[in-house]
Write a protein that holds these residues in place. Sequence first.
Motif, PDB file in Angstrom:
ATOM      1  N   PRO A  98       6.866  15.292   6.642  1.00 40.69           N
ATOM      2  CA  PRO A  98       7.136  15.880   5.327  1.00 40.69           C
ATOM      3  C   PRO A  98       5.848  16.444   4.745  1.00 40.69           C
ATOM      4  CG  PRO A  98       7.826  13.573   5.450  1.00 40.69           C
ATOM      5  CD  PRO A  98       7.000  13.848   6.663  1.00 40.69           C
ATOM      6  N   PRO A  99       5.983  17.424   3.837  1.00 43.53           N
ATOM      7  CA  PRO A  99       4.765  17.953   3.215  1.00 43.53           C
ATOM      8  C   PRO A  99       4.037  16.786   2.550  1.00 43.53           C
ATOM      9  CG  PRO A  99       6.708  19.188   2.502  1.00 43.53           C
ATOM     10  CD  PRO A  99       7.207  18.023   3.281  1.00 43.53           C
ATOM     11  N   ASP A 100       2.737  16.819   2.563  1.00 45.71           N
ATOM     12  CA  ASP A 100       1.959  15.768   1.902  1.00 45.71           C
ATOM     13  C   ASP A 100       2.076  14.400   2.539  1.00 45.71           C
ATOM     14  OD1 ASP A 100       0.393  16.918   0.114  1.00 45.71           O
ATOM     15  OD2 ASP A 100       1.655  16.554  -1.654  1.00 45.71           O
ATOM     16  N   HIS A 101       2.538  14.352   3.785  1.00 46.31           N
ATOM     17  CA  HIS A 101       2.615  13.047   4.437  1.00 46.31           C
ATOM     18  C   HIS A 101       1.304  12.745   5.152  1.00 46.31           C
ATOM     19  CE1 HIS A 101       3.914   9.883   7.193  1.00 46.31           C
ATOM     20  NE2 HIS A 101       4.845   9.637   6.297  1.00 46.31           N
ATOM     21  N   PRO A 102       0.822  11.485   5.067  1.00 41.97           N
ATOM     22  CA  PRO A 102      -0.472  11.177   5.689  1.00 41.97           C
ATOM     23  C   PRO A 102      -0.509  11.488   7.187  1.00 41.97           C
ATOM     24  CG  PRO A 102       0.303   9.320   4.367  1.00 41.97           C
ATOM     25  CD  PRO A 102       1.390  10.340   4.350  1.00 41.97           C
ATOM     26  N   ALA A 103       0.654  11.476   7.842  1.00 44.22           N
ATOM     27  CA  ALA A 103       0.651  11.758   9.289  1.00 44.22           C
ATOM     28  C   ALA A 103       0.106  13.150   9.571  1.00 44.22           C
ATOM     29  CB  ALA A 103       2.057  11.625   9.848  1.00 44.22           C
ATOM     30  N   ARG A 104       0.168  14.037   8.578  1.00 46.48           N
ATOM     31  CA  ARG A 104      -0.374  15.377   8.795  1.00 46.48           C
ATOM     32  C   ARG A 104      -1.886  15.363   8.936  1.00 46.48           C
ATOM     33  NH1 ARG A 104       2.626  20.377   6.073  1.00 46.48           N
ATOM     34  NH2 ARG A 104       4.748  19.798   6.601  1.00 46.48           N
TER      35      ARG A 104
ATOM     36  N   ALA B 130      -9.437   2.524  -1.526  1.00 48.09           N
ATOM     37  CA  ALA B 130      -8.257   2.260  -2.352  1.00 48.09           C
ATOM     38  C   ALA B 130      -7.225   3.373  -2.223  1.00 48.09           C
ATOM     39  CB  ALA B 130      -8.675   2.109  -3.815  1.00 48.09           C
ATOM     40  N   SER B 131      -7.678   4.621  -2.338  1.00 49.92           N
ATOM     41  CA  SER B 131      -6.719   5.733  -2.287  1.00 49.92           C
ATOM     42  C   SER B 131      -6.035   5.756  -0.922  1.00 49.92           C
ATOM     43  CB  SER B 131      -7.413   7.060  -2.571  1.00 49.92           C
ATOM     44  OG  SER B 131      -8.233   7.452  -1.496  1.00 49.92           O
ATOM     45  N   PHE B 132      -6.798   5.439   0.122  1.00 45.64           N
ATOM     46  CA  PHE B 132      -6.235   5.407   1.467  1.00 45.64           C
ATOM     47  C   PHE B 132      -5.049   4.448   1.539  1.00 45.64           C
ATOM     48  CE2 PHE B 132      -5.862   4.063   5.826  1.00 45.64           C
ATOM     49  CZ  PHE B 132      -6.061   5.226   6.545  1.00 45.64           C
ATOM     50  N   ARG B 133      -5.213   3.286   0.931  1.00 42.69           N
ATOM     51  CA  ARG B 133      -4.160   2.268   0.985  1.00 42.69           C
ATOM     52  C   ARG B 133      -2.973   2.638   0.098  1.00 42.69           C
ATOM     53  NH1 ARG B 133      -6.497  -2.590   3.215  1.00 42.69           N
ATOM     54  NH2 ARG B 133      -8.547  -1.975   3.958  1.00 42.69           N
ATOM     55  N   PHE B 134      -3.254   3.143  -1.109  1.00 42.72           N
ATOM     56  CA  PHE B 134      -2.143   3.542  -1.982  1.00 42.72           C
ATOM     57  C   PHE B 134      -1.331   4.669  -1.345  1.00 42.72           C
ATOM     58  CE2 PHE B 134      -4.707   1.725  -5.597  1.00 42.72           C
ATOM     59  CZ  PHE B 134      -3.778   0.747  -5.932  1.00 42.72           C
ATOM     60  N   GLU B 135      -2.062   5.583  -0.712  1.00 46.95           N
ATOM     61  CA  GLU B 135      -1.399   6.724  -0.092  1.00 46.95           C
ATOM     62  C   GLU B 135      -0.425   6.294   0.988  1.00 46.95           C
ATOM     63  OE1 GLU B 135      -3.164  10.295   1.966  1.00 46.95           O
ATOM     64  OE2 GLU B 135      -4.670   9.801   0.482  1.00 46.95           O
ATOM     65  N   ARG B 136      -0.788   5.284   1.718  1.00 49.34           N
ATOM     66  CA  ARG B 136       0.070   4.819   2.798  1.00 49.34           C
ATOM     67  C   ARG B 136       1.168   3.872   2.308  1.00 49.34           C
ATOM     68  NH1 ARG B 136      -3.510   7.350   4.687  1.00 49.34           N
ATOM     69  NH2 ARG B 136      -3.626   8.149   6.813  1.00 49.34           N
ATOM     70  N   GLY B 137       0.955   3.302   1.156  1.00 40.16           N
ATOM     71  CA  GLY B 137       2.012   2.466   0.576  1.00 40.16           C
ATOM     72  C   GLY B 137       1.700   0.987   0.630  1.00 40.16           C
ATOM     73  N   ILE B 138       1.488   0.378  -0.546  1.00 39.21           N
ATOM     74  CA  ILE B 138       1.240  -1.062  -0.594  1.00 39.21           C
ATOM     75  C   ILE B 138       2.517  -1.749  -1.068  1.00 39.21           C
ATOM     76  CG2 ILE B 138      -1.214  -0.693  -1.024  1.00 39.21           C
ATOM     77  CD1 ILE B 138      -0.514  -1.681  -3.963  1.00 39.21           C
TER      78      ILE B 138
ATOM     79  N   SER C   8      -4.545  -4.720 -11.068  1.00 35.48           N
ATOM     80  CA  SER C   8      -3.861  -4.820  -9.777  1.00 35.48           C
ATOM     81  C   SER C   8      -2.573  -4.037  -9.951  1.00 35.48           C
ATOM     82  CB  SER C   8      -3.585  -6.297  -9.460  1.00 35.48           C
ATOM     83  OG  SER C   8      -2.914  -6.405  -8.226  1.00 35.48           O
ATOM     84  N   ALA C   9      -2.591  -2.782  -9.451  1.00 34.89           N
ATOM     85  CA  ALA C   9      -1.477  -1.883  -9.774  1.00 34.89           C
ATOM     86  C   ALA C   9      -0.818  -1.340  -8.520  1.00 34.89           C
ATOM     87  CB  ALA C   9      -1.990  -0.740 -10.639  1.00 34.89           C
ATOM     88  N   TYR C  10       0.351  -0.747  -8.732  1.00 35.14           N
ATOM     89  CA  TYR C  10       1.063  -0.066  -7.646  1.00 35.14           C
ATOM     90  C   TYR C  10       1.305   1.366  -8.081  1.00 35.14           C
ATOM     91  CZ  TYR C  10       4.789   1.353  -4.498  1.00 35.14           C
ATOM     92  OH  TYR C  10       5.544   2.035  -3.570  1.00 35.14           O
ATOM     93  N   PHE C  11       0.744   2.318  -7.343  1.00 35.31           N
ATOM     94  CA  PHE C  11       0.912   3.732  -7.666  1.00 35.31           C
ATOM     95  C   PHE C  11       1.742   4.405  -6.591  1.00 35.31           C
ATOM     96  CE2 PHE C  11      -3.369   2.576  -9.298  1.00 35.31           C
ATOM     97  CZ  PHE C  11      -3.090   2.681 -10.655  1.00 35.31           C
ATOM     98  N   ASP C  12       2.422   5.458  -7.006  1.00 31.31           N
ATOM     99  CA  ASP C  12       3.222   6.232  -6.057  1.00 31.31           C
ATOM    100  C   ASP C  12       2.294   6.914  -5.047  1.00 31.31           C
ATOM    101  OD1 ASP C  12       5.832   7.694  -5.356  1.00 31.31           O
ATOM    102  OD2 ASP C  12       4.397   9.322  -5.649  1.00 31.31           O
ATOM    103  N   SER C  13       2.650   6.841  -3.766  1.00 36.47           N
ATOM    104  CA  SER C  13       1.720   7.299  -2.733  1.00 36.47           C
ATOM    105  C   SER C  13       1.461   8.808  -2.808  1.00 36.47           C
ATOM    106  CB  SER C  13       2.222   6.909  -1.347  1.00 36.47           C
ATOM    107  OG  SER C  13       3.553   7.308  -1.172  1.00 36.47           O
ATOM    108  N   SER C  14       2.490   9.612  -3.101  1.00 36.22           N
ATOM    109  CA  SER C  14       2.230  11.054  -3.086  1.00 36.22           C
ATOM    110  C   SER C  14       1.390  11.479  -4.297  1.00 36.22           C
ATOM    111  CB  SER C  14       3.547  11.840  -3.027  1.00 36.22           C
ATOM    112  OG  SER C  14       4.318  11.572  -4.165  1.00 36.22           O
ATOM    113  N   VAL C  15       1.515  10.736  -5.398  1.00 42.04           N
ATOM    114  CA  VAL C  15       0.701  11.056  -6.572  1.00 42.04           C
ATOM    115  C   VAL C  15      -0.780  10.795  -6.268  1.00 42.04           C
ATOM    116  CG1 VAL C  15       0.172  10.374  -8.950  1.00 42.04           C
ATOM    117  CG2 VAL C  15       2.555  10.636  -8.221  1.00 42.04           C
ATOM    118  N   ILE C  16      -1.048   9.697  -5.594  1.00 38.85           N
ATOM    119  CA  ILE C  16      -2.438   9.366  -5.249  1.00 38.85           C
ATOM    120  C   ILE C  16      -2.991  10.387  -4.261  1.00 38.85           C
ATOM    121  CG2 ILE C  16      -3.961   7.635  -4.195  1.00 38.85           C
ATOM    122  CD1 ILE C  16      -2.808   6.960  -7.024  1.00 38.85           C
ATOM    123  N   ARG C  17      -2.119  10.780  -3.317  1.00 34.71           N
ATOM    124  CA  ARG C  17      -2.564  11.767  -2.336  1.00 34.71           C
ATOM    125  C   ARG C  17      -2.969  13.063  -3.039  1.00 34.71           C
ATOM    126  NH1 ARG C  17      -2.211  12.978   3.150  1.00 34.71           N
ATOM    127  NH2 ARG C  17      -1.865  15.181   3.575  1.00 34.71           N
ATOM    128  N   LYS C  18      -2.124  13.457  -4.006  1.00 28.02           N
ATOM    129  CA  LYS C  18      -2.419  14.681  -4.749  1.00 28.02           C
ATOM    130  C   LYS C  18      -3.718  14.518  -5.561  1.00 28.02           C
ATOM    131  CE  LYS C  18       1.540  17.276  -5.543  1.00 28.02           C
ATOM    132  NZ  LYS C  18       2.851  17.128  -6.165  1.00 28.02           N
TER     133      LYS C  18
END
Lengths: 338, 806
Positions: free
Chosen positions: A145-151, B371-379, B350-360
């Motif tokens: 998917p767009p914005d997926h870490p696998a990319r 931290a961003s690496f872990r949030f991005e992948r999903g905690i 100690s928070a939980y953020f949506d992964s795509s928001v952190i990626r953006k």
Amino acid sequence: MSIIEQLQRIENEARNKVSSAKSVEELEKLRVAYLGKKGELTTILRGLKSLSPEEKKEIGGKANKFKSEIDSQIKDKKEQLADNVSTDPSFDYTLPGRPRRQGHRHLITITMDEVTDIFQRMGFEIAAGPEIESDYYNFEALNFPPDHPARDEQDTFYTEGGMVLRTHTSGIQIREFEKRKPPVKIIAPGRVYRNEAVDAGHFCVFHQVEGFYADSDVTFGDLKGVLEAFCYELFEEGVKLKFRPSFFPFTEPSAEVDVQCVLCGGKGCSLCKYEGWLEILGCGMIDPEVFKAVGYDPEKTTGYAFGMGIERLALLKYRVNDIRLLYENDTRFIKQFR
Amino acid sequence: MKTTHDLSNSSVKIMKIPYSWLKEITGVQWSPEEMEDRLTRSGTAGFVNKHNPEHFKNVVTARITKLEKHPNADKLQVAEVDTGDTTFTVICGAPNAAKGQIVALATPGANLKGEFEIKEIKMRGVISSGMICAEDELGLSDDHDGIIVFDDNTPINVPVFEVLGLDDAIIDFEITPNRPDCLCVDGIARELSVLADKEIDLIKTAPVESSEKASDYIKVTIEDPESCPRYSARIIKNVTISPSPEWLQRRLKDCGVRPINNIVDIGNYVMLEMNQPLHAFDYDRFGSKEVVVRRAKDGEEFSTLDHEKRRLDGDILMITNGKEPVAVAGVMGGLSSEVESDTTTILLESAYFDSSVIRKSRNKIGLSTEASFRFERGIDPNGTATAADRAAALIAELAGGEVFAGVVDAYPKAIEPVTVVLRPERVNKILGTDISDEYMKKTLSGLGMDLEDGDILNVTVPTYRPDITREVDLIEEIARLYGLDNIENTKTNKGPLYSPIHRRDTIKTDLRDLLTGFGFEEIQGTGFAKPKKMLRLEPDIEPIKINNPISDDFAYMRTRILYSLLIATSHNIRHRNIDLCLFELGKVFLRTDKFPDEPEFCGLIMSGTTGATYWKEAYGEADLFELKGILDGISDSLGLSHLNITPAKLSGYDNSCSYTISSGKYDIGVVGRVDRKIARLFDLKQDCYAAELKVGKLIEAHRGIIPFKPLPKFPASNRDVAIIVDMQVSAGSIRKSIAEWGGELIESVEIFDLFTGGNIEEDKKSLAFSMQFRAADKTLADEEVDTVYRKIIKNLEQTYKARLRE
Ligand SMILES: [Zn+2]
């Protein structure tokens, strides 16, 4: 000395000389000397005039026999000498033969051909696709998917026009599935691009062979069987494989396949970095999302896919220590492989 | 498909975990190697790293008892180092050395890293009998900032191997993007627990709380609950910032994390343990009693901990104090509320953020953190409070704090575990196995899933496994724990009977066989081109440009295969391989409105001599005719009709020697001498002859199956003629005329000699032709042949003003 005795003497003498002759020229001289118009035989035969008809007949018969025998002896000897070229002192068999300049296929082609041949014999059809690909075929339809870490794993080159240089030949799966209905059993060899730092182990261009098979009843066991047979052919019958669970967005379950080190047989060496195993390909069962993207019913169709890097296989097989050598195109390198 | 080409790619996260930590948590008694193997075979690839005790032989702790300047060297010092029974004199250059320190001393006989033997040496008049080691010299890290200095109460004359706990193995785990739960010790421990079939209790400590309520000190408001579904906070008062104890520092170091101070270290430790990134604010510098989570305003500015001022926009999620930002949510904290040495009260996030928001967010500000690496992948959204408890307890223990009562926990809409349906027969259908329902159930519950029994299984998946949402995800879980190597291989072939081969593929094999047979070496170009060279070579086509090239040499896609041939020729000539016949089969890339056009070309280039050294005769030089002969060979072998070349102006080729090639109505490519100006651009001083053939046209131009021609029944008659004609009359046109004039009887015309000079006038040349005549139905009489021959001669004289040569 009677004529008969003279004849006998000439005959003995001629036979000896002919048999010990060393060259064609010498033989020709002997022929002229004995049988020529002014030769000894002719001279003898001139003396026949004074003889009785019975004697003439007897000697004439002997002379003719002598003539034909010596003649054929000379011929035989000439052939014998002509066959035997080594008597020619200028003949040097150690001189090299006329060289035919022979070119060589590139090591990548050699390896690619070897791989595709094996799969073609298993009934895989070859398919091709564009190297400049859309995001949809290279990623989205393959469940990235767009914005997926696998990319992030696929360091991608983008073109001005919003296209990508394909990062794998997996997009051909989508293109072929769209065109066909199961069963589909295909290999997709081709060039792919990754935007990575160039070093001995990495280059921005490399080649892949992707294989995939979708049908009503394809299992992980089928995938294992095909890859085992492939490795038996490519490396050695009976070579051991290890399937490690892994992750690719477009297969599930996914695995990476290690083959027992071909150099040390698993004991550990520099080629396998003392692991005993060489990682050679990735594979898995085609993810239902991929089937959905191409309009196949994942309940009715299952399938597998696998992929391998050709350069990696070539480097391993010939123990080439730098991938960049493959793209320098130095003829001293190219000529080493066949 | 990922290939082994990307082993080193960046997003496969390498997690370093000490073996002792895993053993301590799980109680699993496997050796490091067995752990590595079992985990690897179930999908958590690990690599054991161990220090070789041999490399630490004769390296012991010792105390510096005396330190003086070297008498003959400015930057060196002479140290006396005491191991208790012996005193060694050692020359030392480290700036951090000081009298009284306990250091790592390598004495003669040591063999550091297995490559550096320590011997007694004389250095500028002083004998040095050992070395005081830095971390890099012992192979512990790349750190060469100074010598290792141990705690003051470290005993001396003890092997450094022991003191540093180097008998512990470190396992490097390669964690794939789908398994964020394995980015921590607890995750790996859960895997070990299933593999070893051993129940484990993960550490969950709750702090002793004081009577003061945290909620009196802080309030949490989430303005964007989609981006921040949960925010848990704790307050700890009266902490003392100091270095962490040795055990904690060692663990962090073993995991590749640099120790900072007790508060930061505890945050990192809990993250390594539970995969929950934590952030500690200095409560007194926070600026308010309210945490407000909101999107940044366009143009808002913020200084992050790394002293960078960053411009924000509405895509970026921020932690604020209600007035101004204090942190980029899930990425990095800000300078203004940073914990410093005088900090006494901690606000722990100690928070939980949506992964795509952190990626953006992290893409926008161009900053990727642990931290961003872990949030991005999903905690785990349901793990924030547990982690806050654990950290608070550790702070109380190690920094002497007082933990206020309660977690201030904003969790507007709880994220519930998903339930996935699993059909056991589907597992076996996909894997090709015969795995029992019992095995499946046991495995899934071992992974922490709740099962509701029936013909089908309803499987409730813990929220720390965001990767499991579908049946096939559960099938993968069963497969990896069952062991992929235990799945039986199919031994028969399956699939469609009809799998055709395509000319598109076979023609390339044919061309390679043919050209290598003609002595050409195959090359592989990259497909990329350097803009300046590409445009000089082909000014009429605008190439496709790469937005993010690795260098200027790779900035365009090639529009001509000649480009790669010249690059390869240039490389070879630079390396003194001057006699070249090269070819490449590959694509060029041309713009269109939609998908670029990618026609396949067969490119050939010749330079230097074309034959091989032979004692009987000299070899030929590359020229147009050498290359034409190759082209004729290709045309014959591929079943094309006779090739014609026609002069044409072509970019890249010399105007006086450039031609298009046709076979019947098909335009199949170009040939000529490479323009010398272009050649020089590629540093080529010797002439190159090249051809570029369109592979698609070679396929189209195939004449198809040509029916068999019976062999002639009657003998042929031959006549030769040598004529003198004007220099500019072309041999090809005369040959063509002779064939026409010869009518039905002429079978072939060959040119067998060209001669100029000698007694031939300067503007004339002599050409000799050999003609063969034959009739299909009879032996030709000499007179019949002569009649035709005379007609040809007459026509030659009339049409070409030819003169017979005696
Ligand atoms: Zn090995």
